[in-house]
Scaffold this motif. Structure first.
Motif, PDB file in Angstrom:
ATOM      1  N   LEU B 307       0.840  -1.209   0.000  1.00  0.00           N
ATOM      2  CA  LEU B 307       0.000   0.000   0.000  1.00  0.00           C
ATOM      3  C   LEU B 307       0.873   1.255   0.000  1.00  0.00           C
ATOM      4  N   ALA B 308       1.895   1.216   0.823  1.00  0.00           N
ATOM      5  CA  ALA B 308       2.785   2.387   0.896  1.00  0.00           C
ATOM      6  C   ALA B 308       3.451   2.627  -0.442  1.00  0.00           C
ATOM      7  N   ALA B 309       3.907   1.540  -1.052  1.00  0.00           N
ATOM      8  CA  ALA B 309       4.566   1.673  -2.352  1.00  0.00           C
ATOM      9  C   ALA B 309       3.594   2.249  -3.375  1.00  0.00           C
ATOM     10  N   PHE B 310       2.368   1.740  -3.324  1.00  0.00           N
ATOM     11  CA  PHE B 310       1.365   2.196  -4.282  1.00  0.00           C
ATOM     12  C   PHE B 310       1.055   3.674  -4.067  1.00  0.00           C
ATOM     13  N   THR B 311       0.930   4.068  -2.798  1.00  0.00           N
ATOM     14  CA  THR B 311       0.651   5.476  -2.518  1.00  0.00           C
ATOM     15  C   THR B 311       1.784   6.370  -3.025  1.00  0.00           C
ATOM     16  N   SER B 312       2.985   5.901  -2.790  1.00  0.00           N
ATOM     17  CA  SER B 312       4.125   6.751  -3.158  1.00  0.00           C
ATOM     18  C   SER B 312       4.210   6.937  -4.666  1.00  0.00           C
ATOM     19  N   ARG B 313       3.476   6.144  -5.392  1.00  0.00           N
ATOM     20  CA  ARG B 313       3.456   6.306  -6.845  1.00  0.00           C
ATOM     21  C   ARG B 313       2.872   7.648  -7.248  1.00  0.00           C
ATOM     22  N   PHE B 314       1.979   8.163  -6.419  1.00  0.00           N
ATOM     23  CA  PHE B 314       1.230   9.355  -6.822  1.00  0.00           C
ATOM     24  C   PHE B 314       1.678  10.623  -6.106  1.00  0.00           C
ATOM     25  N   THR B 315       2.816  10.589  -5.480  1.00  0.00           N
ATOM     26  CA  THR B 315       3.195  11.743  -4.669  1.00  0.00           C
ATOM     27  C   THR B 315       4.082  12.729  -5.402  1.00  0.00           C
ATOM     28  N   SER B 316       4.180  12.585  -6.694  1.00  0.00           N
ATOM     29  CA  SER B 316       5.172  13.411  -7.383  1.00  0.00           C
ATOM     30  C   SER B 316       4.859  14.897  -7.300  1.00  0.00           C
ATOM     31  N   HIS B 317       3.597  15.242  -6.965  1.00  0.00           N
ATOM     32  CA  HIS B 317       3.281  16.666  -6.884  1.00  0.00           C
ATOM     33  C   HIS B 317       3.308  17.200  -5.463  1.00  0.00           C
ATOM     34  N   THR B 318       3.295  16.307  -4.513  1.00  0.00           N
ATOM     35  CA  THR B 318       3.379  16.759  -3.116  1.00  0.00           C
ATOM     36  C   THR B 318       4.542  16.052  -2.448  1.00  0.00           C
ATOM     37  N   ARG B 319       5.708  16.451  -2.851  1.00  0.00           N
ATOM     38  CA  ARG B 319       6.912  15.777  -2.372  1.00  0.00           C
ATOM     39  C   ARG B 319       7.102  15.890  -0.863  1.00  0.00           C
ATOM     40  N   VAL B 320       6.540  16.958  -0.281  1.00  0.00           N
ATOM     41  CA  VAL B 320       6.849  17.222   1.132  1.00  0.00           C
ATOM     42  C   VAL B 320       6.327  16.131   2.048  1.00  0.00           C
ATOM     43  N   ILE B 321       5.181  15.557   1.712  1.00  0.00           N
ATOM     44  CA  ILE B 321       4.625  14.581   2.648  1.00  0.00           C
ATOM     45  C   ILE B 321       5.040  13.151   2.317  1.00  0.00           C
ATOM     46  N   HIS B 648       4.608  24.359  -0.232  1.00  0.00           N
ATOM     47  CA  HIS B 648       4.408  22.924  -0.350  1.00  0.00           C
ATOM     48  C   HIS B 648       5.543  22.198  -1.042  1.00  0.00           C
ATOM     49  N   THR B 649       6.405  22.963  -1.602  1.00  0.00           N
ATOM     50  CA  THR B 649       7.561  22.288  -2.170  1.00  0.00           C
ATOM     51  C   THR B 649       8.799  22.962  -1.638  1.00  0.00           C
ATOM     52  N   LEU B 650       9.806  22.165  -1.471  1.00  0.00           N
ATOM     53  CA  LEU B 650      11.042  22.745  -0.996  1.00  0.00           C
ATOM     54  C   LEU B 650      11.698  23.461  -2.164  1.00  0.00           C
ATOM     55  N   VAL B 651      12.635  24.283  -1.836  1.00  0.00           N
ATOM     56  CA  VAL B 651      13.358  24.948  -2.910  1.00  0.00           C
ATOM     57  C   VAL B 651      13.995  23.868  -3.764  1.00  0.00           C
ATOM     58  N   ALA B 652      13.806  24.030  -5.044  1.00  0.00           N
ATOM     59  CA  ALA B 652      14.210  22.957  -5.935  1.00  0.00           C
ATOM     60  C   ALA B 652      15.685  22.655  -5.787  1.00  0.00           C
ATOM     61  N   ASP B 653      15.949  21.408  -5.758  1.00  0.00           N
ATOM     62  CA  ASP B 653      17.319  20.963  -5.684  1.00  0.00           C
ATOM     63  C   ASP B 653      17.893  20.956  -7.093  1.00  0.00           C
ATOM     64  N   PRO B 654      18.890  21.746  -7.313  1.00  0.00           N
ATOM     65  CA  PRO B 654      19.398  21.810  -8.674  1.00  0.00           C
ATOM     66  C   PRO B 654      19.920  20.464  -9.159  1.00  0.00           C
TER      67      PRO B 654
END
Lengths: 217, 808
Positions: B307-321, B648-654
């Motif tokens: 479940l955790a793996a599946f959830t993490s599939r969709f987190t690309s827009h909310t990286r913070v959580i 909601h997003t950290l300063v982008a990591d170059p």
């Protein structure tokens, strides 16, 4: 394939058909001690290539080649043979035997060299004693051949990086106009120093079954 | 929530330390209050009340409460209380923080004292600190809080440590030794439990020990509690001795997996102690229960992991959580397993191990670092707290010291451990390829440390059912102290003395990774050829299934296709790039390799012999290097850009976001380099001509007019003649042009652009404008305008000009 505790191969039940033999693999050579019933066995490239289980193996071609490589058949010459008999087959298989129960440091080193030599020969396709960059690249490409396009793109970079690593660990600093020809066997031993191949490169044939042996009689 | 509930009871009475701190803080505050009030020149009762409370802290609360009521009901008369004190309001979190702070400071302190941590293991020191704190509380006349409460321990302190262990479990060695580990964990623990329990009962029956009231079942229960090796203690000690991977995974794996056995035995004996009789049926049920507890735990963990793996599939827009999912799902797995009395430890291990490969592929690099740090932080704080609490609990608990019972326990534990390990190794060695030597056996036996899990389990025992609970607890604590202090402190010198193989610190090389993969496929192939379906065959099947279906479902984007070797390579490259940038360089090519040797050294020489013969140095070696250096540093600069801040997003990591970008650029850079090498092979012009042949040729190639003109006056200009004779020159010229233009776009530098513009101007110059050209360059004044034009721009100082574009 059944092997008993003394590393005697008792029965080979292969995808290639049924062969039954008792062979004693001592440390150096393969001695046929007793034959229960022996089908006349010769094996060609096509036979091995026809094994469907190998289809998905990225190293298919290399593995098949290894069986027909004279260097692996303990003949001190390069080149390939067309057909192998049962003894030759077992000779190749004997590279995959596990280390014996009690083994001295010397024997371990010998076993290690022998196993690494087998791998080295698989990479060294033109049998000139060095793995050149080209050969190494091809080996990595083969390894990644099931990975699609990403694999092919990266394979070269990986092989280059690996080659650089070998060059820098074995030669140290090199001048820009020096040229590293390729990995020799000594270099190969050196870079895989921490790679415990003597314990990794073995196949566990543990299903010793004396009943089957008697049936074969 | 559980933290609050769990901690509420232990914090019923404040500790001495906290009181001291509190008093200090309060005095400061009160002083402030009085001053403010004085300034406002409105003396009032509540302030005086408070000051009074400050002087006598026992009346403290009453005073505050009084002032509260006062202000509430008659606040028209009184001034508004500028400051009031309500300790109860914040008591629980405040005291938790104090404990955590204490633990962290202690940990900090130990590492500040030189050489101390190398002699005494941290766990020992922490227990001593716990003893001291407990002693202080007792000296202050307070009741020592029951800090190592079972709920607190099992719900809050233990999970982070186990999750940390499970998430970073080295899967490969673990699976390779799973047979041995299971043997030690299951059979070994069973043996220990029954051996210790049984013999202890026998000893208790001896006349004169005054222990005849101890029955068999409580003895067995005690045996099962005391026999399990504790993961917390093992981790704490083994982390410091840097033992080789095999031994570490054996002892550590055992400590993790024996949880199921302990849980089952514990519940079985606890149950039967009430019932009395044990029938064969109960034994069968016990075995079934064991299977359910262990496999059920693993299943629960695996489900949450997926479940955790599946959830993490969709987190690309909310990286913070992203990191939160890892923690929450694991904790849920643990709680769910505990809910059914399944093995929570196994659930956590399974959850962490299952989710890791997929989660790591999905989450960003930063999130991964966060997960790593949080796990390490939590587990180390938990561990510290556990050891301190163990010390405090020792001071607190009622003790019933019985010499016979305690000493027999300690001796039996040692004996059973040694017999168990030696006996089991004898059996296991028959099946193992890498045999366990006598030294290994000794370390495995000696590393069997007991810890806080045993204590907490003992603490859970019902007082009414087990009248011997206090004696049990005392014996457990003694055994823990014995193993942690004696064994934990001596194991390090013993490891050195016996010259047990240590962990190899060397990082994994890419060659080893290649050969690991190579060997896997090779062995699978050989197994397939001889028709033997062994380990490798099934492993390969599983891998293929994983790649084909599971990875596709659980990993977002294209990354699921990435084979392990490529992932490894990218990781390595990435690490190197970070190191490179951190070192402030930009000098070295960010290749995945230590760049003592450049690609040039191993590149096969492709030059045809004719060209090689003619190869004259176009650039000197030093200059070529210089140019490369500058090229590289400029390429790296471009990937550092600024991003706006978002909550909601950290300063982008170059490095992270620009990673693909970076790879592309690197690729391009390598191409450029290659081109340069090729160029220096092709551009075979006589060494150091007075003017730039390349520039001349550039003009020649693009200006037919000039070409014609040169032909007319060819005798006068020998250098150009040579160029024309060379059949490769147009090729090389084009290449140079392309090369320099590419360089220009890549770098986007002012000079560079300027240079290109100059060049363009030079190309487009009309004969009429030739007069503008500086006189100094026209050494051959009698030449026709066309030739003049083509020589004019580069001039004699062409060498510098050529360099210039590359200068930053």
């Amino acid at each position: 394939m059944l092997v008993d505790s003394n590393l005697n191969i008792i029965l080979v039940n292969s995808n290639l058909g049924l062969w039954q033999k008792a062979v004693n693999i001592s440390h150096d050579n393969v001695v046929v001690t007793n034959i229960f019933s022996c089908h006349v066995f010769f094996c060609s490239r096509q036979d091995l290539a026809s094994i469907s289980a190998l289809d998905n193996n990225p190293l298919r071609a290399q593995i098949i080649n290894a069986f027909f490589d004279k260097r692996n058949l303990r003949q001190n010459e390069a080149g390939t043979v067309q057909v192998i008999g049962f003894e030759e087959f077992l000779m190749v298989m004997s590279h995959f035997r596990p280390a014996a129960m009690h083994i001295t440091e010397e024997e371990r080193e010998k076993l290690r060299r022998e196993k690494l030599r087998f791998v080295f020969n698989m990479h060294d396709t033109d049998s000139d004693g060095t793995i050149t960059l080209e050969e190494y690249r091809r080996a990595v490409e083969e390894l990644l051949s099931k990975a699609g396009t990403i694999g092919q793109e990266t394979a070269k970079a990986i092989a280059d990086a690996a080659m650089l690593e070998v060059a820098s660990t074995t030669r140290g600093k090199m001048e820009p106009d020096e040229f590293y020809e390729g990995i020799t066997f000594e270099n190969f031993l050196q870079i895989l120093k921490t790679f415990d191949i003597e314990t990794r490169m073995h196949i566990r044939f543990l299903n010793m079954d004396t009943a089957t042996m008697r049936c074969g009689k | 929530m559980s933290v609050r509930v769990a901690l509420h009871s232990p914090t019923g009475s404040r500790s001495f330390l906290e009181r001291g701190l509190l008093l200090l803080v309060m005095l400061i505050f009160l002083e402030g209050t009085v001053l403010t009030l004085g300034a406002a020149s409105s003396p009032d009762i509540s302030a005086q009340d408070n000051t009074g409370g400050g002087h006598d802290r026992r009346d403290d609360h009453r005073g505050i409460a009084g002032s509260h009521e006062h202000t509430n009901y008659t606040y028209t008369k009184k001034a508004f209380p500028v400051l009031s004190l309500d300790y109860h309001h914040i008591q629980v979190p405040f005291e938790i923080s104090l404990w955590v702070l204490l633990a962290s400071l202690m940990k900090l302190g130990f590492h500040l004292i030189p050489r101390l941590s190398s002699i005494v293991p941290e766990s020992c020191l922490l227990i001593v600190v716990g003893l001291l704190v407990g002693g202080l509380i007792k000296l202050a006349g307070e009741e020592v809080p029951p800090v190592l409460d079972s709920n607190l321990f099992f719900l809050c302190l233990l999970p982070p440590i186990i999750l940390d262990a499970g998430y970073f479990l080295p899967i490969r060695p673990f699976m390779e030794n799973i047979g041995t580990i299971l043997m030690f964990a299951v059979v070994g623990t069973l043996w220990n439990a029954f051996f210790v329990g049984g013999l202890l009962y026998a000893v208790c029956q001896i006349e004169g020990t005054y222990l005849s009231q101890v029955e068999l079942l409580p003895c067995l229960l005690f045996g099962s509690i005391i026999s399990a090796v504790d993961p917390v203690a093992v981790l704490a000690v083994f982390e410091e001795i840097h033992i080789n991977e095999l031994l570490h995974i054996l002892v550590f794996g055992e400590s993790l997996l024996n949880d199921a056995v302990t849980v089952v035995l514990y519940h079985l004996f606890e149950e039967y102690s009430g019932a009395g009789e044990v029938t064969p049926m109960d034994v069968v049920l016990g075995v079934i229960c064991f299977l359910i507890v262990s496999l059920g735990g693993i299943a629960v963990g695996a489900i949450y992991g997926i479940l955790a793996a599946f959830t993490s599939r969709f987190t690309s827009h909310t990286r913070v959580i992203e990191p939160l999912f890892v923690f929450v799902y694991s904790y849920m797995a643990y709680l769910s397993a505990e809910m059914f009395h399944l093995s929570g430890i196994m659930a956590l291990i399974a959850c962490g191990a299952v989710m890791r490969p997929y989660v790591e592929a999905n989450i960003s690099h930063k999130s991964h670092t966060t997960v790593k740090y949080f796990l390490k932080m939590w587990s180390s704080v938990s561990e510290t707290l556990i050891f301190i609490f163990l010390g405090v609990a020792t001071v607190a608990g009622p003790h019933a010291w019985n010499w016979t019972f305690v000493s027999v326990t300690v001796i039996l534990c040692l004996v059973s451990r040694v017999i168990g390990v030696v006996g089991l190794t004898f059996i296991i060695n028959k099946f193992r390829i890498v045999k366990l030597t006598t030294k290994d056996q000794f370390i495995v036996a000696y590393g069997g440390l007991r810890g806080a899990i045993a204590f907490s389990l003992g603490y859970l025992l019902d007082k009414d059912l087990f009248p011997m609970r206090t004696m049990f607890l005392t014996a457990i604590i003694t055994e823990i102290f014995f193993t942690v202090f004696v064994q934990g402190m001596t194991i390090k010198p013993l490891v050195d003395l016996l010259a047990v193989k240590k962990k190899q610190e060397a990082k994994r090389s890419i060659n080893e990774e290649i050969h690991t993969q190579f060997l896997d496929h090779l062995l699978t192939g050989i197994e397939d050829i001889c028709g033997h379906y062994g380990h490798h065959h099934w492993k390969d099947k599983l891998n293929r299934f994983n790649k084909k279906y599971i990875k596709k479902c659980l990993i977002a984007g294209e990354r699921y296709k990435e084979p392990q070797l490529i992932a490894f390579y990218h990781k390595m490259e990435f690490k190197q790039a970070i190191e490179l940038v951190e070192s402030g360089g930009g000098v070295k090519l960010p290749s995945a390799m230590p760049s003592q040797v450049s690609m040039q050294n191993i590149q096969p020489k492709k030059l045809p012999p004719a060209v090689a013969e003619r190869a004259l140095p176009q650039f000197t070696k030093g200059r070529e290097e210089e140019i490369r250096k500058i090229l590289r540093s400029n390429l790296q600069k471009t990937r550092q850009r600024l991003r706006s801040y978002n909550r909601h997003t950290l300063v982008a990591d170059p490095f992270e976001d620009g990673w693909n970008d970076f790879l592309l650029k690197k690729q391009r850079m390598i191409e450029l380099e290659k081109k340069m090498t090729e160029m220096s092979n092709y551009l075979t012009v006589p060494a150091a001509p007075p003017d730039s042949p390349t520039m001349c040729r550039a003009r020649l190639a693009s200006d037919p007019n000039a070409f014609y003109n040169i032909k007319a006056s060819s005798e006068g200009v020998p250098t150009i003649q040579v160029d024309l004779a060379s059949p490769q020159s147009p090729d090389s010229v084009n290449m140079l042009n392309e090369f320099s233009k590419r360089g220009a776009t890549d770098q986007g530098l002012g000079q560079r652009e300027g240079a290109t513009r100059d060049e363009d101007q030079g190309l487009m110059m009309k004969p009429s404008s030739a007069g503008k050209v500086e006189k100094g360059e026209e050494d051959g004044g009698n030449k026709n305008p066309g030739l003049m034009r083509c020589l004019s721009d580069p001039g004699p100082s062409n060498e510098d000009e050529e360099d210039e574009p590359f200068l930053p």
